[in-house]
Design a protein around this motif. Sequence first.
Motif, PDB file in Angstrom:
ATOM      1  N   TRP A 103       0.820  -1.225   0.000  1.00 43.21           N
ATOM      2  CA  TRP A 103       0.000   0.000   0.000  1.00 43.21           C
ATOM      3  C   TRP A 103       0.849   1.268   0.000  1.00 43.21           C
ATOM      4  O   TRP A 103       0.387   2.308  -0.446  1.00 43.21           O
ATOM      5  N   ASN A 104       2.086   1.201   0.475  1.00 44.87           N
ATOM      6  CA  ASN A 104       2.989   2.350   0.275  1.00 44.87           C
ATOM      7  C   ASN A 104       3.152   2.543  -1.227  1.00 44.87           C
ATOM      8  O   ASN A 104       3.092   3.652  -1.744  1.00 44.87           O
ATOM      9  N   ALA A 105       3.356   1.415  -1.911  1.00 41.56           N
ATOM     10  CA  ALA A 105       3.605   1.490  -3.356  1.00 41.56           C
ATOM     11  C   ALA A 105       2.396   2.048  -4.098  1.00 41.56           C
ATOM     12  O   ALA A 105       2.531   2.739  -5.098  1.00 41.56           O
ATOM     13  N   LYS A 106       1.188   1.775  -3.592  1.00 37.32           N
ATOM     14  CA  LYS A 106      -0.034   2.275  -4.250  1.00 37.32           C
ATOM     15  C   LYS A 106      -0.441   3.643  -3.710  1.00 37.32           C
ATOM     16  O   LYS A 106      -1.495   4.169  -4.069  1.00 37.32           O
ATOM     17  N   ASN A 107       0.338   4.181  -2.776  1.00 39.17           N
ATOM     18  CA  ASN A 107       0.061   5.476  -2.154  1.00 39.17           C
ATOM     19  C   ASN A 107      -1.289   5.505  -1.424  1.00 39.17           C
ATOM     20  O   ASN A 107      -2.036   6.467  -1.497  1.00 39.17           O
ATOM     21  N   LEU A 108      -1.589   4.409  -0.715  1.00 43.75           N
ATOM     22  CA  LEU A 108      -2.836   4.332   0.052  1.00 43.75           C
ATOM     23  C   LEU A 108      -2.556   4.522   1.549  1.00 43.75           C
ATOM     24  O   LEU A 108      -1.523   4.055   2.045  1.00 43.75           O
ATOM     25  N   GLY A 205      -8.079   5.625  10.781  1.00 41.95           N
ATOM     26  CA  GLY A 205      -9.528   5.847  10.757  1.00 41.95           C
ATOM     27  C   GLY A 205     -10.104   5.680   9.361  1.00 41.95           C
ATOM     28  O   GLY A 205      -9.752   4.752   8.627  1.00 41.95           O
ATOM     29  N   GLU A 206     -10.975   6.628   9.009  1.00 47.28           N
ATOM     30  CA  GLU A 206     -11.701   6.493   7.737  1.00 47.28           C
ATOM     31  C   GLU A 206     -10.840   6.815   6.517  1.00 47.28           C
ATOM     32  O   GLU A 206     -11.330   6.798   5.395  1.00 47.28           O
ATOM     33  N   LEU A 207      -9.563   7.092   6.772  1.00 49.25           N
ATOM     34  CA  LEU A 207      -8.670   7.297   5.618  1.00 49.25           C
ATOM     35  C   LEU A 207      -8.069   5.967   5.150  1.00 49.25           C
ATOM     36  O   LEU A 207      -7.554   5.885   4.035  1.00 49.25           O
ATOM     37  N   GLN A 208      -8.132   4.943   5.972  1.00 49.10           N
ATOM     38  CA  GLN A 208      -7.478   3.672   5.627  1.00 49.10           C
ATOM     39  C   GLN A 208      -8.024   3.137   4.303  1.00 49.10           C
ATOM     40  O   GLN A 208      -9.236   2.998   4.129  1.00 49.10           O
ATOM     41  N   GLY A 209      -7.115   2.857   3.383  1.00 47.41           N
ATOM     42  CA  GLY A 209      -7.518   2.332   2.073  1.00 47.41           C
ATOM     43  C   GLY A 209      -7.740   3.423   1.031  1.00 47.41           C
ATOM     44  O   GLY A 209      -7.864   3.119  -0.160  1.00 47.41           O
ATOM     45  N   LEU A 210      -7.786   4.712   1.457  1.00 45.57           N
ATOM     46  CA  LEU A 210      -7.966   5.792   0.476  1.00 45.57           C
ATOM     47  C   LEU A 210      -6.617   6.183  -0.119  1.00 45.57           C
ATOM     48  O   LEU A 210      -5.580   6.079   0.544  1.00 45.57           O
ATOM     49  N   ASN A 211      -6.668   6.667  -1.350  1.00 42.72           N
ATOM     50  CA  ASN A 211      -5.450   7.134  -2.000  1.00 42.72           C
ATOM     51  C   ASN A 211      -5.064   8.508  -1.445  1.00 42.72           C
ATOM     52  O   ASN A 211      -5.920   9.396  -1.318  1.00 42.72           O
ATOM     53  N   LYS A 212      -3.782   8.681  -1.116  1.00 43.33           N
ATOM     54  CA  LYS A 212      -3.353   9.924  -0.455  1.00 43.33           C
ATOM     55  C   LYS A 212      -3.519  11.139  -1.370  1.00 43.33           C
ATOM     56  O   LYS A 212      -3.966  12.200  -0.948  1.00 43.33           O
ATOM     57  N   GLN A 213      -3.155  10.957  -2.629  1.00 48.05           N
ATOM     58  CA  GLN A 213      -3.245  12.053  -3.591  1.00 48.05           C
ATOM     59  C   GLN A 213      -4.710  12.460  -3.807  1.00 48.05           C
ATOM     60  O   GLN A 213      -5.069  13.635  -3.725  1.00 48.05           O
ATOM     61  N   GLU A 214      -5.566  11.452  -4.017  1.00 50.75           N
ATOM     62  CA  GLU A 214      -6.986  11.739  -4.246  1.00 50.75           C
ATOM     63  C   GLU A 214      -7.626  12.384  -3.019  1.00 50.75           C
ATOM     64  O   GLU A 214      -8.472  13.272  -3.132  1.00 50.75           O
ATOM     65  N   THR A 215      -7.193  11.947  -1.833  1.00 51.70           N
ATOM     66  CA  THR A 215      -7.743  12.518  -0.597  1.00 51.70           C
ATOM     67  C   THR A 215      -7.338  13.989  -0.481  1.00 51.70           C
ATOM     68  O   THR A 215      -8.142  14.838  -0.072  1.00 51.70           O
ATOM     69  N   GLN A 222      -3.880  21.153   2.618  1.00 53.65           N
ATOM     70  CA  GLN A 222      -3.610  21.606   3.979  1.00 53.65           C
ATOM     71  C   GLN A 222      -4.268  20.690   5.008  1.00 53.65           C
ATOM     72  O   GLN A 222      -3.638  20.259   5.981  1.00 53.65           O
ATOM     73  N   GLN A 223      -5.534  20.355   4.742  1.00 55.64           N
ATOM     74  CA  GLN A 223      -6.274  19.481   5.657  1.00 55.64           C
ATOM     75  C   GLN A 223      -5.591  18.107   5.770  1.00 55.64           C
ATOM     76  O   GLN A 223      -5.387  17.574   6.849  1.00 55.64           O
ATOM     77  N   VAL A 224      -5.208  17.581   4.613  1.00 52.71           N
ATOM     78  CA  VAL A 224      -4.606  16.244   4.625  1.00 52.71           C
ATOM     79  C   VAL A 224      -3.230  16.287   5.298  1.00 52.71           C
ATOM     80  O   VAL A 224      -2.854  15.374   6.041  1.00 52.71           O
ATOM     81  N   ARG A 228      -2.061  14.145   8.511  1.00 53.15           N
ATOM     82  CA  ARG A 228      -0.892  13.259   8.450  1.00 53.15           C
ATOM     83  C   ARG A 228       0.234  13.676   9.392  1.00 53.15           C
ATOM     84  O   ARG A 228       0.981  12.837   9.883  1.00 53.15           O
ATOM     85  N   ARG A 229       0.392  14.962   9.601  1.00 54.22           N
ATOM     86  CA  ARG A 229       1.600  15.382  10.305  1.00 54.22           C
ATOM     87  C   ARG A 229       1.396  16.193  11.570  1.00 54.22           C
ATOM     88  O   ARG A 229       2.350  16.396  12.316  1.00 54.22           O
ATOM     89  N   SER A 230       0.200  16.706  11.815  1.00 55.46           N
ATOM     90  CA  SER A 230       0.063  17.504  13.038  1.00 55.46           C
ATOM     91  C   SER A 230       0.182  16.575  14.241  1.00 55.46           C
ATOM     92  O   SER A 230       0.046  15.356  14.127  1.00 55.46           O
ATOM     93  N   TYR A 231       0.412  17.154  15.379  1.00 56.78           N
ATOM     94  CA  TYR A 231       0.615  16.357  16.586  1.00 56.78           C
ATOM     95  C   TYR A 231      -0.708  15.925  17.198  1.00 56.78           C
ATOM     96  O   TYR A 231      -0.862  14.789  17.635  1.00 56.78           O
ATOM     97  N   ASP A 232      -1.670  16.840  17.213  1.00 54.23           N
ATOM     98  CA  ASP A 232      -2.879  16.529  17.989  1.00 54.23           C
ATOM     99  C   ASP A 232      -4.186  16.571  17.194  1.00 54.23           C
ATOM    100  O   ASP A 232      -5.252  16.566  17.784  1.00 54.23           O
ATOM    101  N   ILE A 233      -4.092  16.620  15.862  1.00 54.71           N
ATOM    102  CA  ILE A 233      -5.343  16.601  15.084  1.00 54.71           C
ATOM    103  C   ILE A 233      -5.514  15.206  14.483  1.00 54.71           C
ATOM    104  O   ILE A 233      -4.745  14.785  13.618  1.00 54.71           O
TER     105      ILE A 233
END
Length: 347
Positions: A103-108, A205-215, A222-224, A228-233
């Motif tokens: 899934w890293n390879a598929k960017n999921l 959560g509900e991002l599991q299985g979604l494509n990162k680029q499409e999301t 900014q939201q994504v 992915r990277r904020s500490y507490d969101i």
Amino acid sequence: MATAMSHQSIGSLVSHRSSSSSTISESLREPLKVATKGFKIDSSLSYTSRRKRNFSKIEAIASKTPSVSYNTPLSPSKNITHNSPKKPKEAALILIRHGESLWNAKNLFTGCVDVPLTEKGVEEAIEAGKRISNIPVDVIFTSSLIRAQMTAMLAMIQHRRKKVPIILHNESEQAKTWSQVFSEETKSQSIPVIPAWQLNERMYGELQGLNKQETAERYGKQQVHEWRRSYDIPPPKGESLEMCAERAVAYFEENIEPKLAAGKNVMIAAHGNSLRSIIMYLDKLTCQEVISLELSTGIPLLYIFKEGKFMKRGSPVGPTEAGVYAYTKRLAQYRQKLDENSEVICS
Ligand SMILES: O=C(O)[C@H](O)COP(=O)(O)O
């Protein structure tokens, strides 16, 4: 992956370490003022009270003290019993993010979905194993996910000591009993591999299985990035890094640090975010600094634990890299032993 950064970059990122000499218990007695520019921590949100105090403490120390150089020792954990001053125990700690997964390879977004390594991931794990093949390993901790376990096993196959890594099955009494080894000699030629769900990737959560680029296209970059990277969101119905740290760092303190304190050399094979939270703890990064900490797949990072302090040694480039052995006599001696006994132990 777009976010992946080389180990050299990691080295430079983790130079934000604190020089505080306070122990954890000392710092816990201090009033905690936790605020970093543009990034307020509400530590009452999800932490157990103990965890809350530890992380607030890390923040408090980090925000009060100036940045120091790469090799400055950190203050000891409150869980560590100090060894005799005459013979301080020293141990190696290797952290490794699993090799590339399917899934890293598929960017999921993967999180806690249990997918295996790609062929490239297998090669990365083998390469990582070569890089650490002269560094002693007495016990291995992995997450409960196959990509971390594959990485640990493939890496250990490369080790010059040729001990056999054996997964300890603790999921039930029967599993424990049925996987026992009855020869002390055989045990001494093996390395226990301890799987722990607490070291799993953060639950996406509900991002599991979604494509990162499409999301990112759907919800905005900014939201994504915040998910992915904020500490507490946290991502929708998933874990923030803070929540992931609550279990991963607690597990590290309670189960791994005591092994290091006893002089055991440890390897941890885990995930981008569970390791980011552990590195945040080891390097006393602030919740702002951790945002830019990226871990590449299959790159081992070495720490030396001595006198209750963690010293980051970067990523060994190769098994014979002089730099790795220059720091500690014990590693140099171990390597010398491997060289002297190579015919016996490598057969
Ligand atoms: O779970 C995942 O998708 C990755 O392993 C880590 O993803 P991230 O870089 O988006 O945190």
